[in-house]
Design a protein around this motif. Structure first.
Motif, PDB file in Angstrom:
ATOM      1  N   UNK A  94       8.459  38.752  60.926  1.00  0.00           N
ATOM      2  CA  UNK A  94       8.669  39.869  61.833  1.00  0.00           C
ATOM      3  C   UNK A  94       7.359  40.633  62.010  1.00  0.00           C
ATOM      4  N   UNK A 136      23.590  51.617  50.629  1.00  0.00           N
ATOM      5  CA  UNK A 136      24.060  50.659  51.641  1.00  0.00           C
ATOM      6  C   UNK A 136      23.978  51.278  53.035  1.00  0.00           C
ATOM      7  N   UNK A 137      23.394  50.530  53.980  1.00  0.00           N
ATOM      8  CA  UNK A 137      23.314  51.013  55.356  1.00  0.00           C
ATOM      9  C   UNK A 137      24.363  50.326  56.224  1.00  0.00           C
ATOM     10  N   UNK A 138      25.211  49.531  55.596  1.00  0.00           N
ATOM     11  CA  UNK A 138      26.367  48.931  56.269  1.00  0.00           C
ATOM     12  C   UNK A 138      25.995  47.965  57.397  1.00  0.00           C
ATOM     13  N   UNK A 139      24.971  47.171  57.171  1.00  0.00           N
ATOM     14  CA  UNK A 139      24.626  46.147  58.155  1.00  0.00           C
ATOM     15  C   UNK A 139      25.575  44.964  58.059  1.00  0.00           C
ATOM     16  N   UNK A 140      26.159  44.771  56.852  1.00  0.00           N
ATOM     17  CA  UNK A 140      27.141  43.709  56.702  1.00  0.00           C
ATOM     18  C   UNK A 140      26.570  42.317  56.529  1.00  0.00           C
ATOM     19  N   UNK A 141      25.265  42.217  56.356  1.00  0.00           N
ATOM     20  CA  UNK A 141      24.688  40.876  56.212  1.00  0.00           C
ATOM     21  C   UNK A 141      25.129  40.211  54.919  1.00  0.00           C
ATOM     22  N   UNK A 189      28.009  40.529  53.564  1.00  0.00           N
ATOM     23  CA  UNK A 189      29.370  40.032  53.792  1.00  0.00           C
ATOM     24  C   UNK A 189      29.361  38.711  54.551  1.00  0.00           C
ATOM     25  N   UNK A 190      28.626  38.689  55.676  1.00  0.00           N
ATOM     26  CA  UNK A 190      28.724  37.494  56.513  1.00  0.00           C
ATOM     27  C   UNK A 190      28.049  36.298  55.843  1.00  0.00           C
ATOM     28  N   UNK A 242      34.711  43.429  53.858  1.00  0.00           N
ATOM     29  CA  UNK A 242      34.012  44.140  54.934  1.00  0.00           C
ATOM     30  C   UNK A 242      34.656  45.477  55.278  1.00  0.00           C
ATOM     31  N   UNK A 282      34.610  50.507  57.746  1.00  0.00           N
ATOM     32  CA  UNK A 282      33.520  49.574  57.449  1.00  0.00           C
ATOM     33  C   UNK A 282      32.984  49.888  56.059  1.00  0.00           C
ATOM     34  N   UNK A 300      18.703  43.988  53.570  1.00  0.00           N
ATOM     35  CA  UNK A 300      17.412  44.540  53.989  1.00  0.00           C
ATOM     36  C   UNK A 300      16.945  45.736  53.172  1.00  0.00           C
TER      37      UNK A 300
END
Lengths: 453, 438
Positions: free
Chosen positions: B68, B347-352, B354-355, B367, B373, B393
């Protein structure tokens, strides 16, 4: 004489030419310049590609934002544009006018992490601009169904509905009262948010799918009637907006120099020469929504010396987002709260000042508290909300001053759908109107397909 | 203040940071700048035998991959050994060493596998006052097609042979630079040791094509429509290099063979890791080629501060410290049970997490909670794999928490044993032995 002011800079009254043409051009230029390819890539790489992304869920049209941003970051802007347009055919305009700070960007996890959301709106513009510049088209019509649908109103709701209906093979006629299509996209958005005739470009881009004709100068209740349309078409979609302006409850509100903010905004958008648009020296805008902000900022940009927004409630009650309020402040607009108009003071038949009464919430109710303030004003703009002109929806059930609709945007009449600002349950946003139109089209398609079987 | 001074096979330098043999060390101008910036030593870009200089391509010599923000993660090159006249190089080496007596100046060499070739060039180098030589048995491109570089490094008998010639010819320390383009790195290292090498250095670059130009279907870097594999280096190769360094450092036969660690070292932390895995010093190239020589300041201050904070006084306190902890899979403790834990405040709750877990692992992260959420590890499903930690992240948001001995693992419903036990004694292992071999 050096400086940015024109010859009429310090004249009292409502006059044109307060600023030089060159200054006006700068003032009304694109609020956010388009992202360069480099900026877009760097910004796109900030996206975390969240699971069940909050941004996507915050978008009234449910654009798959992580997907389109990933497509940008991998050098696939046309793929990104398709992802956007699939959900929102007016994604180009929404990229410019959406209050992203209260929608997708407000819930971006980067906002949570570091207070700096991914610039979703500007990335959306990047992708849609490329597609439109290249005239890349992603949708085509199904075989004609032979069904005819009338869409009344060529604003965001009507255009979105027409496009989706055309995709499904229906023949669509859009009627609009004004001389140009686009609705509020063409007449109701601040000039600096959508420059270079973008609203018309977008209409043309959208119509290129075929199967849609537009008839302008056709106003419901004048040239058109709902009954007449129902006799001629298999279904009718109403996206007629809310054309009525609320009355200002103040003495002297009919005085010359008291104008509707939406008319001023429309005049600016249609002006070919901004230095010909007159503006007061001391301008007071009554209201607390986006229209008030758009009018106030543009009054200032046109060269008004003092522009004050007066809102009868507090900052937190304002419909205008924090971003919009800060933008107004940065342009030199003063925002005053807890003030409601009481009396327009005139001299020689035109406005000279406005008397306002301080307000407070007492026992849960907003009320004047007797004290007043008087602001000099040679122009007062009303931006206190609009209403549905109810006779245009004759025979349809009305709810909360709007046409009552269900989740599929069906009205109380089984052949009439409605969406956008005129329909109940919305939030008066362009993007919501687009979602309404799209969803209504799917519902109409379902109904017409069912009838065919 | 920690003492960063380094003594690698008798070659002294004020710090363990050397520039590797590569474009940054091709001439006096660069090397002088490097020493002014604070580098402890250099390995001069590889010299070849006397004669018409080597010819390089005049098109692109580098390919790259980026992360990135276009951060360079991996670089490859097809540049050959120095294309400057041998005697110009030798004279510059002599002058630089004279100007910088406290810095290490080692000279990389690559000549054909003929004893006479080595016997000719070594005295010339010795006369410059250089501190040592590094035999380039690693470059995987160009020169290898002529029977040198990695062509030698891939043939242990050739390594042993030329090392022996060199040791018999010169008083200077001989470092053998190894290619990673080989199945078992210990074989060439053993050959170097057998030939009398004072040290090995590794890794040289890895065979690579960084990308393909999809407009004309040419590998990058593309020279007039064609490309060839280059040598890959930069941050992306660090894990490969660390593993190879550790393989040599913990090998019984090679015990005590000094190692100069190379491969993607970009920060002081990378360097400390190489030292911990047994490198006596480190060599850097891509980081300097990306950011310039100034980075050595951060490397020196970072390593020094870390050593101070942890009570390491000299490099010897660090070198090889991680080696006892490098083992084979079969000796890993199967009674060590961990569960991922998500710090909800971070936690910023991006959910990565989880997925990643849901789609590709063990369905152990929920999730939602009460319709909201919310990402939480389900201990009854978590195998402790650590994938969630790696895709998160946010630093330290997800941690691996060991279960206390005596508690019950909600996944297996078995009690967590205090006793160390590994595969060698596991009942599922047909070849299990009665007692754990520790």
């Amino acid at each position: 004489m050096e400086g940015t002011t024109g010859t009429a800079a310090l004249d009292d009254g409502i006059v044109a030419g307060r600023l030089h043409a060159e200054t006006l051009r700068t003032n009304f230029a694109d609020l956010h310049a388009p992202l360069s390819a480099h900026e877009a890539r760097i910004e796109a790489e900030r996206c975390y590609f969240c699971f069940d992304a909050p941004c996507m869920n915050a978008c009234p049209t449910q654009i798959d934002i992580p997907m389109f941003i990933r497509e940008i970051s991998t050098g696939n802007p046309l793929g990104a544009a398709k992802t956007i347009f699939e959900q929102n055919i007016l994604g180009g305009m929404c990229a410019r006018v959406c209050p992203t700070e209260t929608l997708c960007e407000e819930v971006c996890v980067r906002e949570e992490a570091e207070g700096k959301p991914v610039k979703i709106g500007r990335l959306q513009r990047y992708a849609t601009d490329i597609a439109m510049d290249e005239d890349a088209r992603f949708f085509s019509r199904e075989a004609s169904t032979g069904k005819k649908v009338a869409v009344v109103g060529a604003g965001p709701a009507g255009l979105s509905c027409a496009h989706r209906l055309a995709m499904h093979g229906h023949d669509v006629v859009i009627f609009d009262a004004r001389p140009k299509a686009g609705g509020l996209n063409e007449y109701g958005i601040a000039t600096y948010k959508t420059v270079d005739g973008f609203a018309q470009q977008e209409v043309e881009y959208l119509l290129s799918i075929g199967g849609i004709s537009i008839e302008l100068g056709q106003r419901l209740g004048e040239q058109l009637s709902l009954d007449g349309l129902l006799g001629e078409f298999d279904a009718v979609f109403l996206g007629i907006g809310i054309g009525g302006v609320n009355a200002m409850l103040a003495d002297g509100s009919e005085t010359e120099g008291v104008d509707n903010a939406i008319d001023f905004i429309a005049e600016l958008r249609q002006a070919t020469d901004l230095s010909s648009v007159p503006i007061g020296r001391n301008v007071v805008v009554i209201g607390g929504g986006m229209t008030a902000i758009d009018a106030a900022i543009q009054a200032k940009l046109l060269g008004a010396e003092n522009v004050t927004i007066c809102y009868r409630r507090g900052k937190d009650h304002m419909n205008a987002s924090d971003f919009e309020q800060e933008l107004a402040a940065s342009k030199g607009v003063t925002i005053r709260h807890w003030l409601q108009p009481k009396r327009v003071i005139s001299s020689d038949g035109t406005v000279s000042a406005i008397e306002l009464e301080y307000t407070a919430i007492r026992d849960g109710k907003l009320t004047g508290i007797g004290h007043t303030a008087t602001l000099p004003a040679d122009q007062v703009f009303k931006a206190i909300g609009q209403t549905l002109i109810e006779e245009t929806a004759d025979g349809l059930r009305i709810e909360g001053g709007r046409i009552a609709v269900d989740k599929e945007m069906r009205t109380s009449h089984d052949k009439v759908w409605a969406g956008g600002d005129c329909a109940s349950g919305g939030d008066d946003l362009t993007v919501t109107a687009v979602a309404h139109g799209r969803d209504a089209a799917e519902s109409i398609h379902k109904a017409l397909s069912g009838a065919a079987r | 203040m920690a003492d960063l001074s380094s003594n690698f096979v008798g070659i002294k330098s004020p710090n363990p940071f050397w520039l590797a043999s590569a474009p940054p060390t091709d001439k006096a101008y660069n090397v002088e700048r490097a020493f002014e910036a604070g580098w402890g030593g250099v390995v001069w870009k590889t010299l070849g035998e006397e004669g018409p200089p080597v010819v390089n391509v005049n098109g692109p010599r580098y390919g790259a991959i980026w992360g990135a923000d276009r951060r360079l993660l991996g670089l490859n090159n097809i540049e050959l050994i120095t294309d400057r006249d041998l005697f110009v190089n030798l004279e510059e080496i002599r002058q630089v060493k004279k100007n910088w007596p406290d810095r290490a100046v080692v000279v990389s060499l690559m000549v054909p596998c003929i004893e006479e070739a080595w016997k000719t060039i070594l005295p010339l180098v010795e006369e410059t006052g250089a501190d040592g030589v590094e035999l380039n048995c690693g470059c995987p491109h160009g020169m290898s097609e002529r029977g040198m570089g990695s062509a030698v490094g891939q043939a242990p008998d050739l390594i042993e042979m030329i090392t022996r010639w060199c040791k018999a010819t010169t008083r200077m320390p001989v470092i053998v630079k190894l290619t990673p383009n080989i199945t078992d790195i210990r074989a060439p290292a053993r050959a170097a040791l057998a030939g009398g090498a004072d040290a090995v250095s590794l890794i040289n670059t890895i065979n690579s094509i960084t990308s393909v130009d999809l407009d004309n279907f040419c590998p990058e870097p593309t020279i007039d429509g064609k490309g060839t594999h280059g040598g890959y280096c930069g941050p992306a190769v660090k894990p490969i290099a660390l593993s190879m360094v550790s393989e040599i450092a913990r090998d019984r036969e090679l015990k005590g063979l000094p190692i100069s660690g190379i491969g993607g070292i970009t920060t002081w932390r990378d360097a400390a890791e190489f030292l911990a895995l047994g490198a006596g010093n480190v060599q850097v190239c891509t980081a300097a080629m990306t950011y310039g020589f100034k980075i050595v300041e951060e490397m020196v201050s970072g390593l020094s501060n870390w050593m101070d904070e942890n009570g390491h006084r000299t490099l010897d306190d660090v070198i090889g410290r991680a080696i006892p902890n490098v083992t084979d899979w079969q000796f890993l403790n199967l009674n060590y049970v961990t569960k991922a834990k998500i710090n909800q405040d971070l936690c910023i709750k991006c959910g990565r997490c989880h997925i990643a877990c849901e789609d590709t692992s063990h369905q152990a992260i929920s999730a939602t909670r009460n319709g909201e959420r919310h990402f939480e590890v389900m201990d009854e499903e978590c195998v402790g794999c650590n994938l969630c930690v790696n895709v998160c992240p946010v630093d330290n948001c997800i941690t691996m928490e060991p279960l206390a001995a005596g508690s019950v693992d909600p996944r297996t419903k078995k009690k967590v044993e205090e006793k160390y036990a590994n595969w060698t004694t596991h009942p599922n292992n047909p070849g299990a032995i009665p007692e754990a071999a520790e």
